[in-house]
Scaffold this motif. Structure first.
Motif, PDB file in Angstrom:
ATOM      1  N   PHE A   1     -18.810 -23.335 -13.443  1.00  0.00           N
ATOM      2  CA  PHE A   1     -18.569 -22.457 -14.593  1.00  0.00           C
ATOM      3  C   PHE A   1     -17.526 -21.381 -14.296  1.00  0.00           C
ATOM      4  N   ILE A   2     -17.058 -21.355 -13.062  1.00  0.00           N
ATOM      5  CA  ILE A   2     -16.101 -20.305 -12.667  1.00  0.00           C
ATOM      6  C   ILE A   2     -14.677 -20.824 -12.865  1.00  0.00           C
ATOM      7  N   PRO A   3     -13.926 -20.213 -13.793  1.00  0.00           N
ATOM      8  CA  PRO A   3     -12.553 -20.687 -14.019  1.00  0.00           C
ATOM      9  C   PRO A   3     -11.706 -20.440 -12.769  1.00  0.00           C
ATOM     10  N   PRO A   4     -11.081 -21.456 -12.211  1.00  0.00           N
ATOM     11  CA  PRO A   4     -10.312 -21.259 -10.977  1.00  0.00           C
ATOM     12  C   PRO A   4      -9.144 -20.296 -11.161  1.00  0.00           C
TER      13      PRO A   4
ATOM     14  N   CYS B   1     -26.637 -18.961  -7.991  1.00  0.00           N
ATOM     15  CA  CYS B   1     -25.850 -17.859  -8.564  1.00  0.00           C
ATOM     16  C   CYS B   1     -24.828 -17.282  -7.585  1.00  0.00           C
ATOM     17  N   ARG B   2     -24.955 -17.625  -6.316  1.00  0.00           N
ATOM     18  CA  ARG B   2     -24.109 -17.027  -5.295  1.00  0.00           C
ATOM     19  C   ARG B   2     -22.606 -17.169  -5.562  1.00  0.00           C
ATOM     20  N   PRO B   3     -22.146 -18.285  -6.155  1.00  0.00           N
ATOM     21  CA  PRO B   3     -20.690 -18.375  -6.416  1.00  0.00           C
ATOM     22  C   PRO B   3     -20.152 -17.226  -7.269  1.00  0.00           C
ATOM     23  N   TRP B   4     -20.961 -16.685  -8.174  1.00  0.00           N
ATOM     24  CA  TRP B   4     -20.481 -15.532  -8.955  1.00  0.00           C
ATOM     25  C   TRP B   4     -20.265 -14.327  -8.045  1.00  0.00           C
TER      26      TRP B   4
ATOM     27  N   ASP C   1     -16.716 -17.322   3.352  1.00  0.00           N
ATOM     28  CA  ASP C   1     -16.712 -17.178   1.890  1.00  0.00           C
ATOM     29  C   ASP C   1     -16.043 -15.874   1.447  1.00  0.00           C
ATOM     30  N   PHE C   2     -15.936 -14.922   2.370  1.00  0.00           N
ATOM     31  CA  PHE C   2     -15.484 -13.575   1.978  1.00  0.00           C
ATOM     32  C   PHE C   2     -14.220 -13.142   2.715  1.00  0.00           C
TER      33      PHE C   2
END
Ligand code: SF4
Length: 234
Positions: free
Chosen positions: A14-17, A126-129, A179-180
């Motif tokens: 759901f996350i627009p690249p 939810c972590r990807p948000w 990831d960060f």
């Protein structure tokens, strides 16, 4: 990273690249179906605040009032946090507030909606948000509020009770620092190393409200936030 289950495929799709800003992410998060929590909650409650904040707070999930208003930290725990921010000498104008899980998880008892702690499957979904928010923020200090946020960022072995108030290197202390470590520079895919920051864990303000001795619990929260304030002033 944990595998996504069929019932919780995760937020990534759901996350627009090409989302460059937090506003674009917020708009997309409104349609997230990454786990089942969207079904009973009123709306997605995304992070809010200063995109160039020096200080980022990460809590657990929205509560009843946050769910109704669509804003994080507007309920009793949020009010207490704002008081603690003031008492610790932090500047409330330059903070960003978000949660690990963006939908309210609750159990209905009669007409009352009783908070339920998110499960690992919700945190993972939810972590990807959260990762996407961090990719657009450049904090100097991150304050993790409570065990759920600590698990999401630092892994299941981290114990807030043992390590609260301790400044840790960020993103080196993350369970998955990779990831960060990079932040997007433009929507064409160019990235840069994330500026080094520090992370500090403390109790969630709702734990202060539940404590037998609220005064002592509140003083502990303010003492931890004072460590964050000193780190920002250094
Ligand atoms: S809790 Fe997170 S992953 Fe689940 S639907 Fe809401 S925004 Fe998506």
């Amino acid at each position: 990273m944990a595998q996504q289950s069929e019932s919780a495929p995760g937020a990534q799709r759901f996350i627009p690249p090409d989302a460059d800003t937090l506003d674009e992410l917020r708009a997309a998060a409104g349609g997230c179906r990454g786990c089942e929590l969207y079904r009973d909650a009123t709306q997605t409650v995304f992070g809010r605040g200063d995109e160039s904040a020096r200080l980022v707070f990460v809590g657990e999930q929205p509560g009843d009032m946050e769910d109704q208003q669509g804003l994080p930290f507007v309920g009793p725990a949020g009010r207490l946090l704002r008081r603690a921010v003031d008492d610790a000498g932090l500047d409330p104008r330059h903070i960003y507030l978000t949660n690990t899980v963006k939908h309210f998880r609750f159990e209905l008892r009669g007409k009352r909606r009783i908070h339920q702690t998110p499960d690992a499957v919700h945190i993972t979904a939810c972590r990807p948000w959260l990762v996407a928010e961090f990719a657009r923020l450049h904090p100097e200090v991150i304050v993790v509020l409570g065990a759920t946020a600590a698990k999401a960022l630092l892994g299941p072995a981290f114990r807030v009770t043992r390590q609260r108030g301790e400044l840790l290197p960020w993103p080196a202390a993350a369970q998955h620092p990779e990831d960060f470590q990079r932040v997007p520079v433009d929507s064409a895919g160019k990235t840069a190393d994330v500026p080094q920051a520090r992370l500090l864990a403390t109790i969630h303000p709702s734990a202060v409200l539940r404590a037998d001795n609220q005064e002592v619990a509140y003083e502990g929260l303010v003492a931890d936030l004072t460590v964050a304030a000193r780190a920002l002033a250094a």
